[in-house]
Design a protein around this motif. Structure first.
Motif, mmCIF file in Angstrom:
data_model
loop_
_atom_site.group_PDB
_atom_site.id
_atom_site.type_symbol
_atom_site.label_atom_id
_atom_site.label_comp_id
_atom_site.label_asym_id
_atom_site.label_seq_id
_atom_site.Cartn_x
_atom_site.Cartn_y
_atom_site.Cartn_z
ATOM 1 N N ASP A 14 12.218 34.333 25.806
ATOM 2 C CA ASP A 14 11.380 35.398 25.244
ATOM 3 C C ASP A 14 11.720 36.758 25.853
ATOM 4 O O ASP A 14 11.724 37.783 25.159
ATOM 5 C CB ASP A 14 9.901 35.087 25.474
ATOM 6 C CG ASP A 14 9.386 33.999 24.536
ATOM 7 O OD1 ASP A 14 10.029 33.767 23.484
ATOM 8 O OD2 ASP A 14 8.356 33.384 24.848
ATOM 9 N N ALA A 54 14.916 37.871 24.381
ATOM 10 C CA ALA A 54 14.674 38.306 22.998
ATOM 11 C C ALA A 54 14.195 39.747 22.978
ATOM 12 O O ALA A 54 14.624 40.553 22.132
ATOM 13 C CB ALA A 54 13.648 37.388 22.333
ATOM 14 N N ALA A 75 16.360 43.017 21.333
ATOM 15 C CA ALA A 75 15.772 43.925 20.352
ATOM 16 C C ALA A 75 15.698 45.350 20.898
ATOM 17 O O ALA A 75 15.953 46.322 20.174
ATOM 18 C CB ALA A 75 14.376 43.431 19.960
ATOM 19 N N ARG A 114 19.403 46.617 21.288
ATOM 20 C CA ARG A 114 20.192 46.492 20.069
ATOM 21 C C ARG A 114 21.676 46.298 20.392
ATOM 22 O O ARG A 114 22.558 46.931 19.808
ATOM 23 C CB ARG A 114 19.976 47.690 19.141
ATOM 24 C CG ARG A 114 18.562 47.791 18.607
ATOM 25 C CD ARG A 114 18.443 48.776 17.466
ATOM 26 N NE ARG A 114 18.589 50.152 17.928
ATOM 27 C CZ ARG A 114 17.603 50.890 18.428
ATOM 28 N NH1 ARG A 114 16.388 50.368 18.534
ATOM 29 N NH2 ARG A 114 17.813 52.125 18.808
ATOM 30 N N ARG A 142 14.543 34.015 18.419
ATOM 31 C CA ARG A 142 13.201 34.603 18.528
ATOM 32 C C ARG A 142 13.201 36.123 18.425
ATOM 33 O O ARG A 142 12.134 36.738 18.362
ATOM 34 C CB ARG A 142 12.575 34.202 19.876
ATOM 35 C CG ARG A 142 12.459 32.704 20.067
ATOM 36 C CD ARG A 142 11.952 32.353 21.463
ATOM 37 N NE ARG A 142 12.069 30.917 21.735
ATOM 38 C CZ ARG A 142 11.657 30.337 22.855
ATOM 39 N NH1 ARG A 142 11.105 31.074 23.808
ATOM 40 N NH2 ARG A 142 11.805 29.037 23.023
ATOM 41 N N SER A 143 14.382 36.732 18.438
ATOM 42 C CA SER A 143 14.466 38.192 18.489
ATOM 43 C C SER A 143 14.590 38.790 17.097
ATOM 44 O O SER A 143 15.033 38.132 16.150
ATOM 45 C CB SER A 143 15.663 38.611 19.347
ATOM 46 O OG SER A 143 15.738 40.020 19.441
ATOM 47 N N THR A 144 14.219 40.051 16.993
ATOM 48 C CA THR A 144 14.390 40.785 15.739
ATOM 49 C C THR A 144 15.796 41.356 15.617
ATOM 50 O O THR A 144 16.132 41.990 14.615
ATOM 51 C CB THR A 144 13.378 41.932 15.653
ATOM 52 O OG1 THR A 144 13.536 42.792 16.803
ATOM 53 C CG2 THR A 144 11.947 41.399 15.632
ATOM 54 N N HIS A 145 16.627 41.155 16.651
ATOM 55 C CA HIS A 145 18.001 41.655 16.619
ATOM 56 C C HIS A 145 18.936 40.581 17.157
ATOM 57 O O HIS A 145 18.645 39.933 18.160
ATOM 58 C CB HIS A 145 18.139 42.925 17.466
ATOM 59 C CG HIS A 145 19.557 43.407 17.584
ATOM 60 N ND1 HIS A 145 20.165 44.160 16.610
ATOM 61 C CD2 HIS A 145 20.493 43.217 18.548
ATOM 62 C CE1 HIS A 145 21.413 44.425 16.969
ATOM 63 N NE2 HIS A 145 21.639 43.861 18.145
#
Length: 530
Positions: free
Chosen positions: A100, A103, A107, A110, A130-133
């Motif tokens: 986490d 993650a 993000a 980037r 789990r990451s947005t990136h």
């Protein structure tokens, strides 16, 4: 008397190229040794130049970021310096975090690519899920199994690349790399540093205080992904032409002793909790078994008793100092010729220190104040955090978050973190002062002190105590410890509550996370100790 500082680096400056130039005459000398092999300075230069090409071949462009999640092996400096050489920005992260947390870092930074040790690939894989990136490319250092097609073997990519004909033309003030703060007070912050900052940590602390030599063999228990470890095991020794011992595993006392003895280490860097554990270990080697000429400590203030015992046993001093991720390395330190245990020494040449009260004005000697530091290594900013950047980086001054007292002799004494200070009976109490008293007791290995409201809602001190091996929580020990502290400090400072625990929560640098102890206490229904 301190030597004058060297000239500033030129406006056009690439720190990786600077190190390679400094060591061009040392081609055959060993630069790094890890558990499976070694690198000469000549091989290091070649691999750094090949790595720069390999990163470009993988599609990374100037100023893009690459997450560096790797254990301390000879591949780490190759990856870090190779990125700098190519003008790419390595984001070095702690190897002991959770998916986490990775993650979040993916993000937040980037990062377009990731370089990861094989043993850490599962954690990174979970983090990506789990990451947005997600990074576009993942290169694996020393894979533990066959790699699927979408992953790159780091060693193979470096070996197959042609050496870069020329380093990236970067400015001294260009962004060089990021480090994440260790999180002793909560969520880590992406701290952005320049090429020049690395140069200045060497020109100030390493040259003026540590005085590393070409014939030194150095070993840092603090890992390379920390500001402290990065200077210890890369910036300083490579600037001096010394040899570095790297250890990928956790620095237990036994693991440290093995390398001190076998590698004939002359300069060792540790943290106070590790020094305490070493001195308490049953296999503590005698002075005759090691070649130490100097120890260094940072991360938290070194207790006087630990420093004195180490010096008495090994016949060499520990230079205790304080630095930060924001300032990149130590800016206040004891000196070889004038070590005063129980203090953090005096300002490192090139830095100014100011202690300020709650009104923002300088405090008098003997009074507790917030420590502000001015010097050439201050970070550029916290990434994507304007409010926190403004609060910490105030013009030429950096707010450290630590509280200190300056004695009449000019030496500084640690008084705790600003957010850890307690007000008991209307008077300030430093947790570190109480902890330092507790660990002088022969049964105590470590201690951490926080504030705990009593039944009337008034703040009292509570100590969490870890006992040395062979000592048990016998009846009467709690009262004995309270009396012991009362005998050493003003009576109002003794811990009203004591809880014996097996282990203190810490960051990977060894800093005690008192905020976790406070969180633990806040979940309890009554104010008494358990």
């Amino acid at each position: 008397m301190d030597a004058p500082l060297p000239p500033a680096p030129p406006a056009e400056f690439n720190f990786a190229a600077h190190l390679l130039d400094r060591n061009a005459r040392r081609e055959t000398k060993t630069a790094y040794v890890d558990d499976v092999g070694s690198l000469t300075y000549g091989h290091l230069a070649l691999r750094v130049q090949r790595c720069a090409t390999a990163l470009s071949d993988l599609g990374l462009r100037r100023e893009e970021r690459v997450l560096l999640l790797a254990h301390d092996t000879t591949d780490w400096p190759v990856a870090f310096l190779g990125a700098l050489y190519a003008g790419i920005v390595p984001v070095a992260v702690n190897t002991l975090l959770t998916p986490d947390e990775y993650a979040f870092m993916l993000a937040h930074s980037r990062a377009q690519a990731a370089i990861v040790s094989g043993a850490l690939l599962p954690a990174l894989t979970q983090a990506i899920e789990r990451s947005t990136h997600a990074p576009e490319t993942i290169a694996v250092i020393r894979p533990t199994q066959s790699l699927p097609q979408h992953l790159v073997d780091f060693a193979g990519a470096v070996a197959n690349a042609a050496p870069a004909a020329m380093h990236a033309v970067t400015d001294a003030d260009d962004v060089a790399f990021w480090l994440y703060s260790s999180g002793s007070t909560g969520k880590p912050k992406g701290t952005v540093h320049s090429h020049a900052n690395l140069y200045w940590t060497n020109a100030t602390y390493a040259d003026q205080v540590l005085r590393l030599r070409e014939d030194d063999i150095v070993f840092s228990a603090a890992k390379l992904f920390f500001a402290y470890g990065l200077g210890n095991a890369l910036t300083f020794p490579l600037s001096a032409g010394a040899t570095v011992v790297l250890m990928p595993v956790r620095p237990t006392p036994s693991a440290v002793f093995k390398r001190l003895i076998e590698k004939r280490v002359t300069v060792f860097y540790g943290v106070p909790t590790l020094y305490a554990a070493m001195l308490a270990a049953p296999d503590l080697p005698p002075k005759s078994a090691v070649a130490l000429r100097c120890g260094v400590s940072a991360g938290e203030a070194l207790p006087k008793e630990i420093g004195e015992r180490f010096a008495a046993h090994f016949g060499c001093d520990i230079l205790d100092g304080i630095g930060s991720t924001e300032m990149l390395h130590i800016f206040l330190s004891n000196r070889m010729e004038d070590v005063r245990y129980g203090t953090t020494g005096v300002p490192v040449p090139g830095y100014e220190i100011e202690l300020r009260g709650e009104d923002g004005r300088p405090v008098a000697d003997g009074e507790v104040g917030d420590l502000y530091v001015k010097g050439p290594t201050s970070a550029i900013m916290y990434w994507n955090s304007r409010v926190k950047s403004r609060d910490t980086f105030q013009g030429q001054w950096t707010k450290s978050g630590d509280k200190y007292v300056r004695r009449a002799d000019g030496f500084y004494v640690y008084s705790g973190r600003g957010d850890d200070m307690l007000k008991v009976s209307g008077l300030y109490v430093s947790p570190f002062e109480v902890e330092a008293a507790l660990i002088q007791h022969p049964a105590v290995l470590e201690a951490a002190v926080i504030g705990r409201p009593d039944a009337d809602g008034l703040t009292k001190t509570k100590a969490f105590v870890v006992l040395k091996p062979g000592h048990a929580t016998e009846p009467g020990l709690e009262d004995a410890l309270k009396a012991f502290v009362k005998d050493k400090l003003a009576p109002y400072k003794y811990p009203r509550y004591i809880e014996f625990i097996d282990e203190l929560p810490k960051t990977a640098t060894g800093k005690i996370q008192r905020f976790r102890l406070r969180e633990r206490e806040s979940r309890r229904p009554d104010p008494g100790a358990r």
